[in-house]
Design an enzyme around this catalytic site. Structure first.
Site, PDB file in Angstrom:
ATOM      1  N   ARG A  98       7.056  59.152 -47.638  1.00  0.00           N
ATOM      2  CA  ARG A  98       6.415  59.297 -46.326  1.00  0.00           C
ATOM      3  C   ARG A  98       7.290  60.108 -45.396  1.00  0.00           C
ATOM      4  O   ARG A  98       8.518  59.964 -45.418  1.00  0.00           O
ATOM      5  CB  ARG A  98       6.143  57.923 -45.710  1.00  0.00           C
ATOM      6  CG  ARG A  98       4.989  57.250 -46.409  1.00  0.00           C
ATOM      7  CD  ARG A  98       4.837  55.814 -46.033  1.00  0.00           C
ATOM      8  NE  ARG A  98       3.938  55.202 -46.991  1.00  0.00           N
ATOM      9  CZ  ARG A  98       2.617  55.191 -46.873  1.00  0.00           C
ATOM     10  NH1 ARG A  98       2.039  55.727 -45.822  1.00  0.00           N
ATOM     11  NH2 ARG A  98       1.869  54.654 -47.804  1.00  0.00           N
ATOM     12  N   ILE A  99       6.650  60.943 -44.592  1.00  0.00           N
ATOM     13  CA  ILE A  99       7.381  61.790 -43.653  1.00  0.00           C
ATOM     14  C   ILE A  99       7.837  60.928 -42.482  1.00  0.00           C
ATOM     15  O   ILE A  99       7.052  60.153 -41.941  1.00  0.00           O
ATOM     16  CB  ILE A  99       6.458  62.926 -43.156  1.00  0.00           C
ATOM     17  CG1 ILE A  99       5.990  63.746 -44.344  1.00  0.00           C
ATOM     18  CG2 ILE A  99       7.166  63.798 -42.134  1.00  0.00           C
ATOM     19  CD1 ILE A  99       4.695  64.495 -44.058  1.00  0.00           C
ATOM     20  N   HIS A 116      16.344  66.300 -52.407  1.00  0.00           N
ATOM     21  CA  HIS A 116      15.131  67.017 -52.798  1.00  0.00           C
ATOM     22  C   HIS A 116      15.376  67.720 -54.134  1.00  0.00           C
ATOM     23  O   HIS A 116      16.410  68.354 -54.315  1.00  0.00           O
ATOM     24  CB  HIS A 116      14.763  68.035 -51.715  1.00  0.00           C
ATOM     25  CG  HIS A 116      13.500  68.747 -52.039  1.00  0.00           C
ATOM     26  ND1 HIS A 116      12.266  68.177 -51.852  1.00  0.00           N
ATOM     27  CD2 HIS A 116      13.277  69.964 -52.590  1.00  0.00           C
ATOM     28  CE1 HIS A 116      11.339  69.020 -52.264  1.00  0.00           C
ATOM     29  NE2 HIS A 116      11.920  70.112 -52.716  1.00  0.00           N
ATOM     30  N   ASP A 152      11.442  68.890 -45.650  1.00  0.00           N
ATOM     31  CA  ASP A 152      12.560  69.411 -46.452  1.00  0.00           C
ATOM     32  C   ASP A 152      13.243  70.603 -45.780  1.00  0.00           C
ATOM     33  O   ASP A 152      13.640  71.559 -46.448  1.00  0.00           O
ATOM     34  CB  ASP A 152      12.076  69.777 -47.869  1.00  0.00           C
ATOM     35  CG  ASP A 152      11.371  68.611 -48.550  1.00  0.00           C
ATOM     36  OD1 ASP A 152      11.854  67.473 -48.406  1.00  0.00           O
ATOM     37  OD2 ASP A 152      10.354  68.831 -49.216  1.00  0.00           O
TER      38      ASP A 152
HETATM   39  C1  GRF Z   1      14.020  62.147 -56.822  1.00  0.00           C
HETATM   40  O1  GRF Z   1      13.763  63.080 -57.823  1.00  0.00           O
HETATM   41  C2  GRF Z   1      14.202  62.819 -55.489  1.00  0.00           C
HETATM   42  O2  GRF Z   1      14.624  64.134 -55.588  1.00  0.00           O
HETATM   43  C3  GRF Z   1      12.832  62.794 -54.882  1.00  0.00           C
HETATM   44  O3  GRF Z   1      12.266  61.592 -55.332  1.00  0.00           O
HETATM   45  C4  GRF Z   1      12.837  61.230 -56.597  1.00  0.00           C
HETATM   46  C5  GRF Z   1      13.211  59.783 -56.551  1.00  0.00           C
HETATM   47  O4  GRF Z   1      13.517  59.274 -57.812  1.00  0.00           O
HETATM   48  N1  GRF Z   1      12.923  62.930 -53.455  1.00  0.00           N
HETATM   49  P1  GRF Z   1      14.170  57.827 -57.981  1.00  0.00           P
HETATM   50  O5  GRF Z   1      13.192  56.832 -57.382  1.00  0.00           O
HETATM   51  O6  GRF Z   1      15.488  57.832 -57.278  1.00  0.00           O
HETATM   52  O7  GRF Z   1      14.313  57.628 -59.456  1.00  0.00           O
END
Ligand code: GRF
Length: 212
Positions: A98-99, A116, A152
């Site tokens: 969520r933003i 990201h 982002d």
């Molecule tokens: C990660 O790949 C991150 O880059 C993105 O959401 C994913 C979360 O994965 N924002 P996890 O829940 O930490 O395994």
């Protein structure tokens, strides 16, 4: 680690929690002045909450309210209050879908960090690994950045490259990027906790730790 007070992390996620687990391991190693104060999720049966509880970490579901991609005002207030009550210094977004805007970001100025799965500013938004494959880049990676009201777009704290291989599928590339995330995120949070990152507008700088 003796005298440096520990930075208290509040981790927010919606998914499986592999980044949270890597951060928890780094905290447990005792090498860095940081600890997980609280894990919050907008998904009641998320992996991140289950994995946090397995580790004995305080973990709570807070309902996100009536919107699909953001928190409603009441939910936002609850998230902020819960993090403040837990005396969180740094809010760590780890797959929180969520933003976060206005009120939330104002409550933790320059203290909300996100990871990201691409080399920003390329491929913001969803399924960045798929975007990278479809575009045909040979190198992608992951980015740790401060959250701002954009998607982002906040100042970049650290990046790690990951090669795109000829036989990659979205799943294999995603997994390789996530392996890099599990190293980059804890290391960057540790640098923040140690006061080793200076932020000047959009630019950020590593401060060399004192010698000797
Ligand atoms: C990660 O790949 C991150 O880059 C993105 O959401 C994913 C979360 O994965 N924002 P996890 O829940 O930490 O395994």
């Amino acid at each position: 680690m003796g005298n440096i007070p520990k930075t208290r992390l509040g981790i927010l996620g919606s998914g499986k929690g592999s980044n949270m687990a890597a951060i928890a391991e780094a905290c447990r190693s005792g090498q860095f002045p940081m600890e997980i104060a609280l894990v919050l999720s907008d998904i009641e049966d998320s992996g991140i909450l289950a994995r946090a509880r397995e580790r004995g970490l305080p973990a709570r579901f807070i309902a996100p309210g009536r919107f699909r991609t953001k928190l409603d005002e009441e939910a936002e207030r609850q998230y902020v209050q819960t993090l403040q009550t837990a005396r969180v210094d740094l809010v760590v977004l780890a797959g929180f879908m969520r933003i976060l805007k206005g009120e939330f970001l104002r409550a933790f100025p320059q203290r909300v960090v996100n990871i990201h799965p691409s080399l920003l500013p390329s491929f913001p938004g969803l399924e960045s690994w798929r975007q990278a494959l479809d575009y045909g880049v040979k190198v992608t990676g992951c980015t740790v950045h401060l959250a701002d009201p954009g998607i982002d777009t906040g100042p970049i704290l650290a990046q790690q490259t990951v090669p795109v291989l000829d036989d990659d599928t979205p799943a294999t590339l995603h997994e390789r990027i996530q392996q890099a995330e599990r190293v980059l995120y804890p290391a960057t949070l540790a640098a923040l906790a140690q006061g080793n990152i200076r932020i000047e507008g959009r630019r950020t700088f590593r401060i060399a730790p004192p010698q000797g």
